[in-house]
Scaffold this active site. Structure first.
Site, short mmCIF file in Angstrom:
data_model
loop_
_atom_site.label_atom_id
_atom_site.label_comp_id
_atom_site.label_asym_id
_atom_site.label_seq_id
_atom_site.Cartn_x
_atom_site.Cartn_y
_atom_site.Cartn_z
N GLN A 162 51.01 59.21 7.79
CA GLN A 162 50.25 58.08 7.26
C GLN A 162 50.06 57.00 8.32
O GLN A 162 51.02 56.57 8.95
CB GLN A 162 50.98 57.51 6.02
CG GLN A 162 50.24 56.42 5.31
CD GLN A 162 48.96 56.90 4.61
OE1 GLN A 162 48.93 57.97 4.00
NE2 GLN A 162 47.89 56.12 4.71
N LYS A 201 49.52 60.50 -3.05
CA LYS A 201 49.30 61.82 -2.46
C LYS A 201 50.34 62.81 -2.97
O LYS A 201 50.01 63.94 -3.35
CB LYS A 201 49.33 61.72 -0.92
CG LYS A 201 48.05 61.13 -0.36
CD LYS A 201 48.16 60.72 1.10
CE LYS A 201 46.87 59.99 1.50
NZ LYS A 201 46.91 59.39 2.83
N ASP A 218 44.52 66.11 7.96
CA ASP A 218 43.73 64.88 8.10
C ASP A 218 42.53 65.12 9.01
O ASP A 218 41.59 64.32 9.03
CB ASP A 218 44.60 63.76 8.70
CG ASP A 218 44.85 62.62 7.73
OD1 ASP A 218 44.16 62.56 6.71
OD2 ASP A 218 45.74 61.81 8.02
#
Ligand code: NDP
Length: 292
Positions: free
Chosen positions: A96, A52, A119
């Site tokens: 994460q 990422k 997200d």
């Protein structure tokens, strides 16, 4: 033989378009910033977070990676999230998952400013998605929707089944396909006669986490198959990455199908950058670029 849906190629093109938009923002002295927080040393999370950060820099965005000790307390993590919420150089925050057991995932997700929740997991963004209000949409289902629209152009009236009802893939995928006027079925571990439900469907999205569970004989001839699964298995003594669909069988029946790897996987990071760009444009009251 079904057509191969090349998610890698689509994702690369999307990233190039995002990079062009980032360059345009530079003229306005705006640089989108994405912060990714990892707690602990989970090997898969380490790979994802590094990927990422690399992609964020490649499209010209500001990238911040915070790596915290496995023993980090919930309070410490919430403090870091709050600092990132206040940080003007950060437009997107991603924590994460999975998190170590001492930390409540929902508390952390819902502590992120919904406008920076790239997200798309915050309860406010979930509610907005189901209410058809502009929201930050979870990256993997968004990527699946882009691939489906690119392949089929119009999804109106199609029978779609999503196998899996997780908050991060199955449920948001259902909301997105409903918004595209599909007739949506959500299958899960308690579904009766799942095979028959899949057989009736023009679109199959598999997100179960069970290697090659969806067989070729389940697929309606000509159906479009999107395989979200990423499973590491050992076959004939070799380590292999496979999806939730038996690809070799399904590609013979499907109209079009995503491979694993090279299908949905690359779309997830591209959509994360897409969401960071959108969050940046919204914050600065700029027109939202349309990519699909
Ligand atoms: P979860 O484990 O959170 O959810 C799995 C879902 O599948 C559940 O709803 C479960 O049903 C259902 N399920 C499990 N076993 C069966 C079965 N035998 N029959 C029918 N349904 C079943 O997984 P995720 O949604 O997080 O991920 C799904 C897959 O997608 C995984 O392989 C994961 O690695 C992959 N993934 C890939 C991403 C990418 O970037 N390509 C991103 C995210 C995930 P129930 O609710 O009844 O338990």
């Amino acid at each position: 033989m079904g057509k191969l849906i090349n998610g890698k190629e689509f994702a690369d093109t999307l990233c190039k378009k995002i990079a062009t938009e980032v360059t345009k923002l530079k003229d306005k002295n705006i640089k989108p910033g994405l912060a990714v927080v990892r707690v602990g040393e989970d090997p898969a999370s380490t790979v994802y977070v590094n990927m990422k950060a690399k992609k964020t820099e490649e499209v010209g965005m500001h990238s911040v990676t915070k790596i915290l000790d496995e023993k980090t307390s919930q309070e410490e993590l919430l403090n870091i999230v709050e600092k990132l919420n206040q940080d003007e150089s950060i437009n997107g925050i991603l924590v994460q998952l999975p998190l170590p057991e001492q930390i409540n995932e929902d508390s952390v997700i819902n502590a992120i400013n919904p406008d920076k929740d790239v997200d798309g997991f915050h309860a406010i963004n979930t509610g907005r998605l189901w209410s058809s209000i502009d929201s930050l949409v979870p990256c993997t289902p968004l990527g699946c929707k882009m691939l489906l629209l690119n392949e089929l152009k119009d999804l109106t009236g199609k029978k779609a089944i999503i196998v899996g009802r997780s908050n991060i893939v199955g449920k948001p995928m259902a909301a997105l396909l409903l918004a595209e006027s599909c007739t949506v079925t959500i299958g899960h571990s308690k579904t009766k006669d799942l095979e028959n439900e899949v057989k009736k469907s023009d679109i199959v999205v598999a997100a179960v986490g069970v290697p090659e569970m969806v067989k070729g004989s389940w697929i309606k001839p000509g159906a479009t198959v999107i395989d979200v699964g990423i499973n590491r298995i050992e076959k004939d003594g070799k380590k292999k990455l496979v999806g939730d669909v038996n690809f070799d069988e399904a590609e013979k029946v499907a109209g079009a199908i995503t491979p694993v790897p090279g299908g949905v996987g690359p779309m997830t990071i591209a959509c994360l950058l897409h969401n960071t760009l959108i969050a940046t444009c919204r914050k600065n009251n700029l027109e939202i670029p349309k990519f699909f």
